[in-house]
Design a protein around this motif. Structure first.
Motif, PDB file in Angstrom:
ATOM      1  N   ARG A   5      48.445  34.432  23.355  1.00 52.43           N
ATOM      2  CA  ARG A   5      49.187  35.598  23.791  1.00 52.43           C
ATOM      3  C   ARG A   5      49.419  35.547  25.299  1.00 52.43           C
ATOM      4  O   ARG A   5      50.483  35.901  25.791  1.00 52.43           O
ATOM      5  N   ARG A   6      48.389  35.112  26.019  1.00 47.40           N
ATOM      6  CA  ARG A   6      48.535  35.013  27.467  1.00 47.40           C
ATOM      7  C   ARG A   6      49.641  34.014  27.809  1.00 47.40           C
ATOM      8  O   ARG A   6      50.464  34.255  28.677  1.00 47.40           O
ATOM      9  N   ASP A  27      50.857  44.957  27.776  1.00 46.12           N
ATOM     10  CA  ASP A  27      49.424  45.040  27.524  1.00 46.12           C
ATOM     11  C   ASP A  27      48.987  46.463  27.205  1.00 46.12           C
ATOM     12  O   ASP A  27      48.164  46.701  26.349  1.00 46.12           O
ATOM     13  N   ALA A  28      49.567  47.408  27.960  1.00 42.91           N
ATOM     14  CA  ALA A  28      49.161  48.798  27.773  1.00 42.91           C
ATOM     15  C   ALA A  28      49.532  49.279  26.376  1.00 42.91           C
ATOM     16  O   ALA A  28      48.766  49.979  25.727  1.00 42.91           O
ATOM     17  N   LYS A  29      50.706  48.892  25.904  1.00 41.58           N
ATOM     18  CA  LYS A  29      51.080  49.311  24.549  1.00 41.58           C
ATOM     19  C   LYS A  29      50.507  48.314  23.559  1.00 41.58           C
ATOM     20  O   LYS A  29      49.637  48.621  22.778  1.00 41.58           O
ATOM     21  N   LEU A  31      49.000  45.907  21.007  1.00 40.38           N
ATOM     22  CA  LEU A  31      48.754  45.918  19.581  1.00 40.38           C
ATOM     23  C   LEU A  31      48.326  47.267  19.036  1.00 40.38           C
ATOM     24  O   LEU A  31      48.491  47.526  17.870  1.00 40.38           O
ATOM     25  N   SER A  32      47.787  48.145  19.875  1.00 34.48           N
ATOM     26  CA  SER A  32      47.288  49.399  19.342  1.00 34.48           C
ATOM     27  C   SER A  32      48.193  50.550  19.737  1.00 34.48           C
ATOM     28  O   SER A  32      47.904  51.290  20.656  1.00 34.48           O
ATOM     29  N   LEU A  34      48.586  53.102  18.196  1.00 34.02           N
ATOM     30  CA  LEU A  34      48.051  54.375  17.721  1.00 34.02           C
ATOM     31  C   LEU A  34      47.317  55.126  18.822  1.00 34.02           C
ATOM     32  O   LEU A  34      47.159  56.340  18.764  1.00 34.02           O
ATOM     33  N   PHE A  35      46.893  54.373  19.839  1.00 35.24           N
ATOM     34  CA  PHE A  35      46.113  54.997  20.905  1.00 35.24           C
ATOM     35  C   PHE A  35      47.059  55.575  21.957  1.00 35.24           C
ATOM     36  O   PHE A  35      47.327  54.965  22.978  1.00 35.24           O
ATOM     37  N   ILE A  96      43.553  60.455  25.678  1.00 34.01           N
ATOM     38  CA  ILE A  96      43.916  59.715  24.476  1.00 34.01           C
ATOM     39  C   ILE A  96      42.894  60.114  23.413  1.00 34.01           C
ATOM     40  O   ILE A  96      41.756  59.661  23.441  1.00 34.01           O
TER      41      ILE A  96
END
Lengths: 150, 103
Positions: A5-6, A27-29, A31-32, A34-35, A96
């Protein structure tokens, strides 16, 4: 420590010339999704769409009623529901609200211990998915700042 | 340098698996007191526990998990010599993994 990924990100940045901002946004969004920063209600809606959530007394939550340090609140969730598949932990007044999701295989007991952060006094909401139905339990935890435990 | 510690305890046909991970779990809203700059987000997003190469617990975590996260789970069964593997990955792509046998 380089991962695929990097490497991908580096290439993507090189191609777009987007620089640091671009990779941080990803990075902030990432894979998750939902958070999300939102209210508890919106976060729950976002996570479970329009599924009905039932109140249940078959969930046990061990958590201090007064937490002297909001940075470390220990909790243990036990579900007595058959075929518990997932345990979600929400804290109502955190920026969050969603804290963690645990996917449990049938090879483990439906029991999870963790330590969470709480921004201030609020409800801790546990949602358990068992046999494709959702059950919830909430408990208020008082967070005292200054640690005198009032 | 390993960031993961695993402790296992056999009890009555079950195995308690406890893990402690050293990780700052920064949520990105804290200021560095020395420099006055915001500390950027750095938190574990995924943590998986494998028992003899089979995933038994997989988690998605947010920055609402405390610094130096601690988790414990209860495995059905388990015997001396069985392998427990814990793997984590954070939002910056860092990761670590540790395999340990049940004692």
């Amino acid at each position: 420590m380089t991962t695929d990924r990097r490497v991908f990100l580096k290439k993507a940045v090189a191609i777009t010339g987007g620089g640091l901002l671009f990779s941080q946004a990803l990075d902030a969004k990432g894979l998750s999704s939902l958070f999300i920063k939102s209210s508890l209600y919106e976060s729950v809606r976002h996570t479970f769409k329009n599924y009905r959530i039932h109140q249940s007394d078959k969930i046990d939550l061990k958590i201090p009623t007064i937490a002297e340090n909001g940075a470390v609140v220990p909790l243990t969730v036990t579900s007595f529901l058959d075929n518990t598949e997932q345990i979600y932990i929400f804290v109502e007044k955190n920026p969050i609200p969603l804290v963690a999701i645990f996917d449990l295989s049938p090879m483990v007991e439906s029991l999870v211990s963790a330590r969470i952060k709480m921004a201030k006094t609020s409800d801790v909401v546990i949602i358990v998915k068992a046999q494709s139905r959702l059950y919830q339990l909430q408990r208020e935890v008082k967070v005292t700042i200054g640690g005198c435990g009032g | 340098m390993k960031s993961i510690k695993i402790r296992t305890k056999l009890m009555d046909g079950k195995t308690q698996v406890r893990m402690l991970i050293s990780h700052p779990m920064e949520h990105g809203r804290r200021k560095d007191k020395a420099t006055g700059k915001m500390i950027s987000m750095k938190y574990i997003q995924k943590l998986t526990v494998k028992y003899n190469d089979v995933i038994v617990v997989s988690t998605q975590l947010g920055a609402g998990v405390s610094k130096d996260p601690y988790f414990s789970f209860m495995l059905k069964g388990g015997a001396t010599g069985d392998r427990i593997q814990v793997t984590w990955k954070d939002n910056l792509g860092n990761m670590d993994s540790l395999v340990q046998e049940i004692k």
